[in-house]
Design a protein around this motif. Sequence first.
Motif, PDB file in Angstrom:
ATOM      1  N   GLY A 130       0.810  -1.215   0.000  1.00  0.00           N
ATOM      2  CA  GLY A 130       0.000   0.000   0.000  1.00  0.00           C
ATOM      3  C   GLY A 130       0.841   1.261   0.000  1.00  0.00           C
ATOM      4  O   GLY A 130       0.532   2.221  -0.715  1.00  0.00           O
ATOM      5  N   GLU A 131       1.910   1.273   0.792  1.00  0.00           N
ATOM      6  CA  GLU A 131       2.792   2.438   0.826  1.00  0.00           C
ATOM      7  C   GLU A 131       3.502   2.636  -0.512  1.00  0.00           C
ATOM      8  O   GLU A 131       3.665   3.767  -0.975  1.00  0.00           O
ATOM      9  CB  GLU A 131       3.823   2.286   1.952  1.00  0.00           C
ATOM     10  CG  GLU A 131       3.219   2.375   3.338  1.00  0.00           C
ATOM     11  CD  GLU A 131       4.165   1.906   4.432  1.00  0.00           C
ATOM     12  OE1 GLU A 131       3.955   2.329   5.583  1.00  0.00           O
ATOM     13  OE2 GLU A 131       5.102   1.118   4.155  1.00  0.00           O
ATOM     14  N   ASP A 139       0.968   3.996  -2.952  1.00  0.00           N
ATOM     15  CA  ASP A 139       0.721   5.413  -2.630  1.00  0.00           C
ATOM     16  C   ASP A 139       1.858   6.292  -3.148  1.00  0.00           C
ATOM     17  O   ASP A 139       1.611   7.382  -3.667  1.00  0.00           O
ATOM     18  CB  ASP A 139       0.568   5.610  -1.122  1.00  0.00           C
ATOM     19  CG  ASP A 139      -0.747   5.091  -0.584  1.00  0.00           C
ATOM     20  OD1 ASP A 139      -1.659   4.782  -1.383  1.00  0.00           O
ATOM     21  OD2 ASP A 139      -0.862   4.975   0.656  1.00  0.00           O
TER      22      ASP A 139
END
Length: 170
Positions: free
Chosen positions: A50-51, A54
């Motif tokens: 997810g990071e 992002d």
Amino acid sequence: MKPIIFALTLLLPLVWTEPIFAETSPRQHRQDLTCQNSILLAQNPALTLGEAADLVSEWLTAKSRIFAPPFDRRTLEQFTTGVLYRDTLKAIDFLIENDAYYEYGVQKVETVERFAASGNKATIEVRVTEDTTFYQNGQVKDSDFNTKRVRYKLEYWDGIWKIADFQVVD
């Protein structure tokens, strides 16, 4: 003589085991390992899928500030390192010298296809949709709207994750 303690420890970012021989008490040995692991984690923090996704999304958004006046080099430095940083600086110089810039419409990470991280490096492969228009001397010279699979190489640098390079896969 203090007893010799044999411990098998897993060094998180290196993904292998290494025997450690120490002539310390078990308590002191645990404290030393905790300190070593804390230092390693601070130098090489884990990056989640997810990071990473992002970061790519934020990079896509930042491109409109980087590739158009006033050509924001601070934002470039915030998101990139290595080859991508150097190549983008050259691209900015080219755009300025040729009275050119890019405008972006839709910019979106559609799907994450692959992700892997180890230590201070990671790779994420995503499907990216981008709507780009290239202007030179105030005139539209090229326009493109497509979805591509792009592989981004990430590196932990100066205390944050940055994009070091990318490659369009198809």
